[in-house]
Design a protein around this motif. Structure first.
Motif, short mmCIF file in Angstrom:
data_model
loop_
_atom_site.label_atom_id
_atom_site.label_comp_id
_atom_site.label_asym_id
_atom_site.label_seq_id
_atom_site.Cartn_x
_atom_site.Cartn_y
_atom_site.Cartn_z
N THR A 1 0.52 -1.59 21.38
CA THR A 1 -0.36 -1.36 20.22
C THR A 1 -0.35 0.12 19.85
O THR A 1 -0.33 0.48 18.66
N GLN A 2 -0.36 0.98 20.87
CA GLN A 2 -0.27 2.42 20.56
C GLN A 2 1.03 2.73 19.83
O GLN A 2 1.03 3.49 18.85
N LYS A 3 2.12 2.14 20.28
CA LYS A 3 3.42 2.38 19.61
C LYS A 3 3.37 1.95 18.15
O LYS A 3 3.85 2.65 17.27
N LEU A 4 2.77 0.78 17.92
CA LEU A 4 2.64 0.27 16.55
C LEU A 4 1.85 1.26 15.69
O LEU A 4 2.26 1.61 14.57
N LEU A 5 0.74 1.75 16.21
CA LEU A 5 -0.11 2.69 15.47
C LEU A 5 0.65 3.98 15.17
O LEU A 5 0.67 4.46 14.02
N ILE A 6 1.28 4.55 16.20
CA ILE A 6 1.96 5.84 16.03
C ILE A 6 3.13 5.71 15.05
O ILE A 6 3.32 6.55 14.17
N GLN A 7 3.88 4.63 15.21
CA GLN A 7 5.05 4.41 14.34
C GLN A 7 4.64 4.41 12.86
O GLN A 7 5.26 5.05 12.03
N GLU A 8 3.57 3.69 12.56
CA GLU A 8 3.14 3.59 11.14
C GLU A 8 2.59 4.93 10.64
O GLU A 8 2.80 5.29 9.48
N GLN B 1 -6.47 -0.20 7.00
CA GLN B 1 -5.49 -1.29 7.02
C GLN B 1 -4.71 -1.30 8.33
O GLN B 1 -4.44 -2.35 8.92
N LEU B 2 -4.38 -0.09 8.78
CA LEU B 2 -3.59 0.04 10.01
C LEU B 2 -4.38 -0.48 11.22
O LEU B 2 -3.84 -1.18 12.09
N VAL B 3 -5.65 -0.14 11.27
CA VAL B 3 -6.48 -0.58 12.41
C VAL B 3 -6.64 -2.11 12.40
O VAL B 3 -6.55 -2.76 13.45
N TYR B 4 -6.85 -2.66 11.22
CA TYR B 4 -6.89 -4.14 11.10
C TYR B 4 -5.60 -4.75 11.62
O TYR B 4 -5.60 -5.73 12.36
N GLN C 1 5.54 7.24 10.09
CA GLN C 1 6.33 6.79 8.94
C GLN C 1 5.68 7.23 7.62
O GLN C 1 6.35 7.67 6.70
N HIS C 2 4.35 7.11 7.54
CA HIS C 2 3.64 7.46 6.31
C HIS C 2 3.33 8.96 6.22
O HIS C 2 3.28 9.52 5.12
N TYR C 3 3.07 9.57 7.35
CA TYR C 3 2.67 10.98 7.34
C TYR C 3 3.48 11.73 8.41
O TYR C 3 2.96 12.10 9.46
N PRO C 4 4.76 11.98 8.13
CA PRO C 4 5.66 12.52 9.16
C PRO C 4 5.26 13.91 9.67
O PRO C 4 5.68 14.29 10.76
N ASP C 5 4.44 14.65 8.93
CA ASP C 5 4.08 16.00 9.39
C ASP C 5 2.80 16.01 10.23
O ASP C 5 2.38 17.06 10.71
N ASP C 6 2.16 14.84 10.36
CA ASP C 6 0.90 14.80 11.10
C ASP C 6 1.15 14.68 12.60
O ASP C 6 2.21 14.24 13.04
N ASN C 7 0.13 15.06 13.36
CA ASN C 7 0.22 15.05 14.84
C ASN C 7 -0.65 13.94 15.43
O ASN C 7 -1.54 13.42 14.75
N ILE C 8 -0.42 13.64 16.69
CA ILE C 8 -1.12 12.53 17.36
C ILE C 8 -1.71 12.98 18.69
O ILE C 8 -1.06 13.69 19.46
N ALA D 1 -7.10 21.25 17.16
CA ALA D 1 -7.44 22.29 16.18
C ALA D 1 -6.30 22.66 15.23
O ALA D 1 -6.50 23.43 14.29
N GLN D 2 -5.10 22.11 15.47
CA GLN D 2 -3.95 22.55 14.67
C GLN D 2 -3.42 21.45 13.75
O GLN D 2 -2.94 20.42 14.22
N GLY D 3 -3.50 21.69 12.45
CA GLY D 3 -2.93 20.77 11.48
C GLY D 3 -3.69 19.47 11.37
O GLY D 3 -4.89 19.39 11.66
N ASN D 4 -2.98 18.43 10.91
CA ASN D 4 -3.57 17.10 10.75
C ASN D 4 -3.37 16.30 12.04
O ASN D 4 -2.23 16.11 12.45
N VAL D 5 -4.47 15.87 12.63
CA VAL D 5 -4.35 15.18 13.92
C VAL D 5 -5.03 13.81 13.88
O VAL D 5 -6.21 13.69 13.52
N TRP D 6 -4.26 12.78 14.24
CA TRP D 6 -4.80 11.43 14.38
C TRP D 6 -5.12 11.21 15.86
O TRP D 6 -4.25 11.39 16.72
N VAL D 7 -6.37 10.84 16.12
CA VAL D 7 -6.77 10.58 17.50
C VAL D 7 -6.94 9.08 17.65
O VAL D 7 -7.69 8.45 16.89
N LEU D 8 -6.26 8.49 18.64
CA LEU D 8 -6.32 7.03 18.68
C LEU D 8 -6.40 6.46 20.09
O LEU D 8 -5.88 7.02 21.05
#
Lengths: 254, 254
Positions: free
Chosen positions: B46-53, B10-13, B56-63, B75-82
């Motif tokens: 667009t990157q700001k929009l993606l990171i913000q959401e 949904q976020l990517v859409y 907001q939903h997964y505050p402990d995840d990394n980017i 290699a550390q924790g939950n990482v979103w690559v975008l």
């Protein structure tokens, strides 16, 4: 001419629908001059369909076509120039990114051209006395853009070998794109998605784009700056007229 | 993981819709390292929009992201690559042929990847525990095909310089295509429209395709056959596992 133009557009759609329905079935692939010069049974069947309908409606007109050595000279009488499947390798491998192309000339003068991107379902048509459209959207003439904010469409071998200085020219731009079909590449030039296109191609590869392009501020010439001969394979460029001198200044003479 | 995957799609859409609506307006284009390394104000927004959401939903995840040096280690924790806009030059010049890409890793293990071809409106998604889809059509795993009936996607400089023997490999195939975006090129590999893709790219360029590709019989490795490092720009190849030995036999060691 309006009736002929309408007939031509309907015919190209019909050919596209024929290819779309037949490509679901298996079809034969044959090598022509070498392993990477391919033709399919569908190229031949589609060409037959096109020629049959043209002759039925306009029995006195002549044909210049890719397959089976159908080679009327461009300068005499009414001549239909056609490529049943432009981008045959894309058609075989990708089942995408190929086009049906049709152009109509009278005594050597282009009257209209049509490029149908079959899978994207976009019909580019016009030139001569007609405005140029992509489906129902009128294409605007070339809008100026500096080289360093443009992309070039190129033939892969000509680019890799820096043939006539094309790689040198490319280094002044944002780079090259290789789509593997003259029709879909030249349609991108007409829409401003590529500044110019360079390739080593046959009359049926450039006839339609040349007519439409001239209406939009483009020209199609050999790399030596001459009119193409409509009879042999030649190295040509499709580019904005206003950029001809600039681009030629980067191209080396052979 | 299902909820996270749904959130991501949904976020990517949403990011794609944002780009589509904003690209009608003027936006700033900035040079990064040189005249052909460009970024727009829309990449950053667009990157700001993606990171913000995500935060907001997964505050402990990394980017780990392209712009503004957002570089969590994979290699550390939950990482979103975008990558907010993959194929920025295509976006600027063509307003077409670019993608939004998002991948999700846990402790270095890919969970799912998403490539959204914005203008074609095709969302490629899946990998990890998920089947891979192009919109609602399941993508079939790699189907064998001899080299001489395949096309390669390549980086233009690597091809022109025959880097690591890539032009030599290409001569065994039906040729090369250059589309100017890692995401749209690797989506073509996943669909069998290209056999393999070779480029010199960053983690956000390959993270999503790597995860989806593994589900479909592909692998993404450096040209030396190593796992990529997710931290620097590297020369990589995305290709069918079953063709790895054959393709490596054509590639020269540096």
């Amino acid at each position: 001419m309006d009736a002929k133009f309408d007939f031509a557009k309907q015919l190209v759609y019909k050919a596209g629908q024929f290819i779309k329905s037949e490509m679901q079935n298996t079809f034969d692939v044959e090598e022509k001059s070498r392993f990477d010069d391919l033709v399919t049974s569908l190229d031949k069947k589609t060409q037959k369909l096109l020629i049959q309908e043209i002759i039925q409606h306009y029995p006195d007109d002549n044909i210049l076509a890719e397959e089976d050595d159908v080679r009327s000279p461009i300068a005499q009488g009414n001549v239909w120039v056609l490529d049943p499947i432009d981008g045959t390798v894309n058609f075989i491998v990708q089942k995408d990114n190929f086009a049906v192309m049709l152009a109509y000339y009278e005594e050597g003068v282009g009257q209209f051209g049509i490029i149908y991107d079959v899978m994207a379902d976009i019909l580019y048509s016009g030139g001569g006395h007609f405005d140029v459209y992509a489906n129902d959207k009128k294409i605007v003439p070339f809008q100026e853009c500096p080289l360093e904010r443009c992309l070039l469409g190129v033939n892969s071998a000509m680019y890799a070998e820096n043939d006539c200085g094309i790689a040198h020219l490319a280094s002044e731009t944002l780079g090259v794109r290789i789509y593997g079909g003259a029709g879909i590449s030249m349609a991108k030039v007409m829409q401003g998605k590529l500044l110019a296109y360079f390739s080593y191609i046959q009359p049926w590869d450039y006839a339609a784009a040349k007519i439409m392009g001239e209406t939009l501020g483009f020209t199609l010439l050999t790399l030596d700056g001459e009119e193409p001969n409509y009879s042999t394979r030649q190295k040509v460029m499709f580019l904005p007229k206003s950029k001809l001198n600039l681009i030629q200044s980067y191209l080396t003479k052979k």
